[in-house]
Scaffold this motif. Structure first.
Motif, PDB file in Angstrom:
ATOM      1  N   GLY A 102       1.047  -1.144  -0.061  1.00 43.62           N
ATOM      2  CA  GLY A 102      -0.007  -0.106  -0.220  1.00 43.62           C
ATOM      3  C   GLY A 102       1.018   1.442   0.315  1.00 43.62           C
ATOM      4  N   ILE A 103       2.142   1.315   0.021  1.00 39.97           N
ATOM      5  CA  ILE A 103       2.808   2.460   0.631  1.00 39.97           C
ATOM      6  C   ILE A 103       3.840   2.263  -1.201  1.00 39.97           C
ATOM      7  N   SER A 104       4.012   3.108  -1.718  1.00 39.84           N
ATOM      8  CA  SER A 104       4.534   3.584  -2.806  1.00 39.84           C
ATOM      9  C   SER A 104       5.681   4.670  -3.291  1.00 39.84           C
ATOM     10  N   VAL A 105       6.188   4.888  -3.874  1.00 40.58           N
ATOM     11  CA  VAL A 105       7.341   5.821  -4.195  1.00 40.58           C
ATOM     12  C   VAL A 105       6.711   7.578  -4.517  1.00 40.58           C
ATOM     13  N   ALA A 106       6.440   7.813  -4.535  1.00 41.15           N
ATOM     14  CA  ALA A 106       5.531   9.107  -5.583  1.00 41.15           C
ATOM     15  C   ALA A 106       6.838  10.146  -5.937  1.00 41.15           C
ATOM     16  N   ARG A 107       7.502   9.816  -5.363  1.00 35.63           N
ATOM     17  CA  ARG A 107       8.628  10.746  -5.685  1.00 35.63           C
ATOM     18  C   ARG A 107      10.328  10.294  -5.222  1.00 35.63           C
ATOM     19  N   ALA A 108      11.036  10.308  -6.753  1.00 37.81           N
ATOM     20  CA  ALA A 108      12.845   9.238  -6.661  1.00 37.81           C
ATOM     21  C   ALA A 108      13.360  10.776  -5.632  1.00 37.81           C
ATOM     22  N   PRO A 109      13.945   9.273  -4.597  1.00 34.42           N
ATOM     23  CA  PRO A 109      15.242  10.019  -4.007  1.00 34.42           C
ATOM     24  C   PRO A 109      15.529  11.281  -3.998  1.00 34.42           C
ATOM     25  N   GLU A 110      16.114  12.281  -3.548  1.00 33.83           N
ATOM     26  CA  GLU A 110      16.999  13.068  -3.880  1.00 33.83           C
ATOM     27  C   GLU A 110      18.392  14.131  -3.075  1.00 33.83           C
ATOM     28  N   ASP A 111      19.439  13.439  -3.490  1.00 34.78           N
ATOM     29  CA  ASP A 111      20.153  14.171  -1.963  1.00 34.78           C
ATOM     30  C   ASP A 111      20.901  15.951  -1.975  1.00 34.78           C
ATOM     31  N   PHE A 112      20.737  15.928  -1.124  1.00 34.65           N
ATOM     32  CA  PHE A 112      21.088  17.182  -1.261  1.00 34.65           C
ATOM     33  C   PHE A 112      22.482  17.241  -0.301  1.00 34.65           C
ATOM     34  N   ARG A 113      22.909  18.406   0.471  1.00 34.30           N
ATOM     35  CA  ARG A 113      23.922  18.811   0.807  1.00 34.30           C
ATOM     36  C   ARG A 113      24.305  20.353   0.791  1.00 34.30           C
ATOM     37  N   PRO A 114      22.974  21.081   1.605  1.00 34.98           N
ATOM     38  CA  PRO A 114      23.269  22.709   1.502  1.00 34.98           C
ATOM     39  C   PRO A 114      24.187  23.152   2.053  1.00 34.98           C
ATOM     40  N   SER A 115      24.867  23.915   1.993  1.00 35.60           N
ATOM     41  CA  SER A 115      25.812  25.003   2.038  1.00 35.60           C
ATOM     42  C   SER A 115      26.424  24.475   3.872  1.00 35.60           C
ATOM     43  N   SER A 165      26.787  22.213   5.338  1.00 36.08           N
ATOM     44  CA  SER A 165      26.317  20.782   5.818  1.00 36.08           C
ATOM     45  C   SER A 165      27.927  19.756   5.232  1.00 36.08           C
ATOM     46  N   ASP A 166      28.005  18.737   6.553  1.00 39.20           N
ATOM     47  CA  ASP A 166      29.414  18.384   6.141  1.00 39.20           C
ATOM     48  C   ASP A 166      28.885  16.884   5.716  1.00 39.20           C
ATOM     49  N   VAL A 167      27.440  16.039   5.789  1.00 39.72           N
ATOM     50  CA  VAL A 167      26.698  15.039   5.529  1.00 39.72           C
ATOM     51  C   VAL A 167      25.482  15.225   4.587  1.00 39.72           C
ATOM     52  N   THR A 168      25.284  14.247   3.714  1.00 40.10           N
ATOM     53  CA  THR A 168      24.299  13.817   2.552  1.00 40.10           C
ATOM     54  C   THR A 168      22.948  13.717   3.415  1.00 40.10           C
ATOM     55  N   VAL A 169      21.840  14.667   3.560  1.00 42.13           N
ATOM     56  CA  VAL A 169      20.803  14.118   3.841  1.00 42.13           C
ATOM     57  C   VAL A 169      19.626  13.886   2.497  1.00 42.13           C
ATOM     58  N   THR A 170      18.746  12.775   2.360  1.00 41.98           N
ATOM     59  CA  THR A 170      18.488  12.403   0.918  1.00 41.98           C
ATOM     60  C   THR A 170      17.420  12.266   1.318  1.00 41.98           C
ATOM     61  N   CYS A 171      16.235  12.882   0.547  1.00 42.98           N
ATOM     62  CA  CYS A 171      15.258  12.771   1.574  1.00 42.98           C
ATOM     63  C   CYS A 171      13.933  12.390   0.003  1.00 42.98           C
ATOM     64  N   GLN A 172      12.791  12.017   0.106  1.00 42.19           N
ATOM     65  CA  GLN A 172      11.252  11.568  -1.061  1.00 42.19           C
ATOM     66  C   GLN A 172      10.724  11.309  -0.470  1.00 42.19           C
ATOM     67  N   VAL A 173       9.446  10.874  -1.358  1.00 38.48           N
ATOM     68  CA  VAL A 173       7.902  11.695  -0.667  1.00 38.48           C
ATOM     69  C   VAL A 173       6.919   9.768  -1.016  1.00 38.48           C
ATOM     70  N   VAL A 174       6.745   9.557  -0.473  1.00 39.54           N
ATOM     71  CA  VAL A 174       6.019   8.373  -0.014  1.00 39.54           C
ATOM     72  C   VAL A 174       4.587   8.518  -0.310  1.00 39.54           C
ATOM     73  N   ALA A 175       3.560   8.139  -0.750  1.00 38.40           N
ATOM     74  CA  ALA A 175       2.066   7.744  -0.800  1.00 38.40           C
ATOM     75  C   ALA A 175       1.731   6.411  -0.182  1.00 38.40           C
ATOM     76  N   LYS A 176       0.328   6.980   0.450  1.00 41.87           N
ATOM     77  CA  LYS A 176      -0.773   5.563   0.981  1.00 41.87           C
ATOM     78  C   LYS A 176      -1.835   6.520   0.209  1.00 41.87           C
ATOM     79  N   ALA A 177      -2.600   5.126  -0.227  1.00 40.66           N
ATOM     80  CA  ALA A 177      -3.766   5.191  -0.601  1.00 40.66           C
ATOM     81  C   ALA A 177      -5.004   4.323   0.623  1.00 40.66           C
ATOM     82  N   ASP A 178      -5.852   5.240   0.707  1.00 40.54           N
ATOM     83  CA  ASP A 178      -6.659   4.504   2.381  1.00 40.54           C
ATOM     84  C   ASP A 178      -8.102   5.206   2.165  1.00 40.54           C
ATOM     85  N   LEU A 179      -9.152   5.006   2.677  1.00 37.19           N
ATOM     86  CA  LEU A 179      -9.868   5.770   3.825  1.00 37.19           C
ATOM     87  C   LEU A 179     -10.280   6.756   1.960  1.00 37.19           C
TER      88      LEU A 179
END
Length: 234
Positions: free
Chosen positions: A149-162, A164-178
């Motif tokens: 029931g959970i799927s990737v709605a937007r693929a992971p993207e890597d970020f390293r803001p100015s 920063s000493d570490v990479t942050v990866t973000c994505q969007v997941v989706a769930k259909a219910d109710l």
């Protein structure tokens, strides 16, 4: 006769769960409840990852940092609702050591709620010594979309803001219910000592389009959360 206790489960079948918030009557409350339930499933997936990696002790970094769970986050924007640090979690931590290729792992898991609006922030963190920080971070997000029931709605993207000493990866997941489809952004980091999966549930975002989510902004917020959670080991 008294009812016999239920049979004990094996450690691998005892995932550490965050319970979803109780359902409410408003649409915003329904969205939070649905997505909160999805977050619990994500944690099941994370704990159930299987990619055991061996190695000698010298292959793992020295433990210099740990995670704490303050009562508030982001300048008081979020207040802790429940801290799960004192819950029984030995089997969770032992399984996570094998799953994420880590050693001496401890969990830091909590639910936070906004002080002045609806929503929820879930912190699913670990600290210890991780052999491959990039793999641990990326696999947390990859397996977050595995539950039914959970799927990737937007693929992971890597970020390293100015700065920063570490990479942050973000994505969007989706769930259909109710009879609705809700989305939830997830961001993760791992720096060799600390790692966490951060899920922000905002009713204003959850019913929108994944392409409109400001992942770069959420990556910066995740780094701010990391700075508040991550503390040197004295």
């Amino acid at each position: 006769m008294s009812t016999p206790p239920p049979p004990q489960q094996s450690p691998a079948s005892q995932p550490y769960l965050l319970p979803p918030p109780p359902p409410k009557k408003s649409r915003a409350g329904v969205v939070v409840g649905v997505v909160g339930g999805a977050m619990a499933l994500l944690i099941v997936a994370w704990v159930a990852i299987v990619f055991s990696k061996g190695g000698t002790d010298g292959d793992f970094p020295e433990a210099r940092y740990r995670l704490t769970l303050p009562k508030t986050l982001l300048g008081g924007e979020y207040e802790m609702e429940q801290d799960f640090s004192d819950s029984p979690q030995d089997s969770f931590e032992q399984h996570a050591e094998s799953a994420l290729g880590g050693r001496d792992i401890r969990a830091a898991v909590a639910i936070y709620t906004p002080a002045d609006r609806g929503g929820q922030l879930n912190v699913s963190g670990m600290y210890g010594r991780f052999k491959d920080a990039d793999d641990a971070r990326d696999t947390m997000l990859k397996d977050a979309a595995d539950p039914d029931g959970i799927s990737v709605a937007r693929a992971p993207e890597d970020f390293r803001p100015s700065g920063s000493d570490v990479t942050v990866t973000c994505q969007v997941v989706a769930k259909a219910d109710l009879n609705m489809r809700v989305i939830m952004p997830l961001c993760a980091w791992n720096d060799g000592n600390t790692g966490a999966l951060i899920g922000e549930i905002d009713p204003a975002v959850s019913s929108g389009d994944a392409k409109d989510v400001d992942l770069a902004g959420l990556a910066e917020r995740t780094l701010r959360i990391r700075a508040e959670l991550r503390q040197p080991i004295s």
